[in-house]
Design an enzyme around this catalytic site. Structure first.
Site, PDB file in Angstrom:
ATOM      1  N   GLN A  83      33.932  28.016  27.952  1.00  0.00           N
ATOM      2  CA  GLN A  83      35.445  28.705  28.637  1.00  0.00           C
ATOM      3  C   GLN A  83      36.487  27.562  28.244  1.00  0.00           C
ATOM      4  O   GLN A  83      37.199  27.581  29.035  1.00  0.00           O
ATOM      5  CB  GLN A  83      35.271  28.543  30.225  1.00  0.00           C
ATOM      6  CG  GLN A  83      34.567  29.616  29.858  1.00  0.00           C
ATOM      7  CD  GLN A  83      34.755  31.017  29.683  1.00  0.00           C
ATOM      8  OE1 GLN A  83      35.965  31.272  30.208  1.00  0.00           O
ATOM      9  NE2 GLN A  83      34.127  32.115  29.171  1.00  0.00           N
ATOM     10  N   SER A  84      36.575  26.486  26.620  1.00  0.00           N
ATOM     11  CA  SER A  84      37.450  25.443  26.845  1.00  0.00           C
ATOM     12  C   SER A  84      39.128  25.846  27.453  1.00  0.00           C
ATOM     13  O   SER A  84      39.366  26.369  25.956  1.00  0.00           O
ATOM     14  CB  SER A  84      37.238  25.104  25.868  1.00  0.00           C
ATOM     15  OG  SER A  84      38.494  24.101  25.169  1.00  0.00           O
ATOM     16  N   ASN A  85      39.402  25.609  27.721  1.00  0.00           N
ATOM     17  CA  ASN A  85      41.641  26.047  27.570  1.00  0.00           C
ATOM     18  C   ASN A  85      41.636  25.480  26.288  1.00  0.00           C
ATOM     19  O   ASN A  85      42.462  26.249  25.576  1.00  0.00           O
ATOM     20  CB  ASN A  85      42.604  25.132  28.644  1.00  0.00           C
ATOM     21  CG  ASN A  85      41.901  25.772  30.119  1.00  0.00           C
ATOM     22  OD1 ASN A  85      41.298  26.662  30.434  1.00  0.00           O
ATOM     23  ND2 ASN A  85      41.854  24.608  31.072  1.00  0.00           N
ATOM     24  N   CYS A  87      39.952  24.736  23.084  1.00  0.00           N
ATOM     25  CA  CYS A  87      39.914  26.115  22.418  1.00  0.00           C
ATOM     26  C   CYS A  87      40.676  27.616  22.219  1.00  0.00           C
ATOM     27  O   CYS A  87      41.249  27.691  20.739  1.00  0.00           O
ATOM     28  CB  CYS A  87      38.248  26.282  22.491  1.00  0.00           C
ATOM     29  SG  CYS A  87      37.428  24.476  21.476  1.00  0.00           S
TER      30      CYS A  87
END
Length: 341
Positions: A83-85, A87
């Site tokens: 859930q990387s912002n 990425c």
């Protein structure tokens, strides 16, 4: 105290909608700060840097992607949590600029894409999902493998570290520090404290370096969402040292103070306990502000507890940097009080 940064910025590609607004959180202040002798709380709305690419990572990528284009790259490779912002932002920036993006994600495959992962896929990014164990052990090898694969196919890959947090990405919040201080001056105050969530260290490093160059007495504190205080004190200094080497601007690291609060990490990265979700619900209901359980919610909860303990007593104004992350709310919907079974 200089009115502007005493250095020249490098190449930059304008992606964010700047300046972002700053606003007071007076209902929160009345409940969590004023009764304990604390400051008025303000929030710098970097969740509004751009609608889909919102958040702090966009400021960093303005400088990072400018360098990638300068080197003739056509492929961006980066990594982060599922859930990387960062990425998600990289995927959307790549789509906007016509660049291929490959994401190396830490986590377990989801039955159905949600939150940031859904946006990664909508943006057309290639996604590789790896277990936390393999990610921690093999990330360098994975970067090397995919860089070689794209090079063999005739592409020119550019590697971006987790969070775009290094000496190049640091420019994003070094430049933002001047914007933030200008915001405060226009509202008639100078902040005593600037607070942010710290997960890869780059935002904190940029703010720390910017306030140092501006000659401010403001204290920048990163509320850690993973690892520990020693890790972030080291990482921030490493990023500043790297920035100094890249830019040719000398830094006296001995006189540079790095403040980290690691008391509210909880079970670990991307793991939040019920009080964090209750804090997210409360600020949404009181102020109409949306935080997330991975970064901003955890940091804001920590800040509120410190205010109640009187640790900011005697300060007049404190600015919380909202670094974004709202898309990550959706995969965690079952943790909110109205959805718990």
């Amino acid at each position: 105290m200089p009115d502007s940064l005493p250095i020249s910025l490098p190449g930059r590609i304008r992606l964010a909608h700047l300046p972002t607004p700053i606003q007071p959180l007076d209902r929160i202040s009345k409940q969590y700060s004023f009764p304990f002798g604390g400051p008025r709380i303000w929030i710098k709305r970097d969740d509004l840097t751009e609608s889909g690419m919102s958040g702090n990572k966009l400021r960093k990528l303005e400088f990072v992607v400018a360098e990638a284009l300068k080197q003739g790259s056509d492929t961006l490779i980066t990594a982060g949590g599922i859930q990387s912002n960062h990425c998600r932002t990289t995927a959307l920036v790549g789509a906007r600029l016509g660049l291929k993006v490959h994401l190396l994600l830490r986590g377990e495959p989801l039955a159905q894409a949600d939150g940031n992962l859904l946006l990664d896929q909508l943006a057309g990014a290639e996604v590789s999902i790896h277990s936390p164990e393999d990610f921690a052990k093999d990330l360098k090898r994975l970067f090397n493998f995919w860089s070689d694969q794209y090079s063999k196919r005739g592409h020119i890959p550019f590697r971006i570290p987790i969070g775009a947090s290094d000496g190049l990405g640091l420019w994003g919040y070094l430049s933002a520090s001047q914007e933030l201080i200008t915001d405060c001056r226009m509202r008639g105050f100078r902040p005593d404290h600037i607070v942010c969530a710290t997960g890869s260290g780059g935002t904190q490093a940029g703010l720390t370096m910017g306030c140092y160059l501006l000659g401010l007495g403001v204290q920048v504190t990163g509320y850690a969402v993973c690892d520990n205080a020693t890790y972030f004190q080291t990482k921030v200094r490493e990023d500043i040292r790297h920035w100094s080497r890249l830019s040719g601007n000398p830094v006296d690291l001995q006189s540079l103070q790095v403040h980290v609060n690691a008391d509210y990490i909880g079970p670990g990265y991307a793991k939040a306990e019920p009080p964090i979700y209750e804090m997210i619900e409360e600020i949404a209901a009181l102020e109409g502000i949306l935080l997330d359980p991975i970064y901003t919610g955890k940091a804001f909860y920590g800040l509120m507890q410190e205010l109640r303990k009187g640790h900011y007593k005697g300060s007049s104004n404190l600015v919380f940097l909202h670094s974004g992350g709202q898309f990550a709310l959706f995969p965690y919907r079952h943790n909110f009080s109205f959805n718990r079974v």
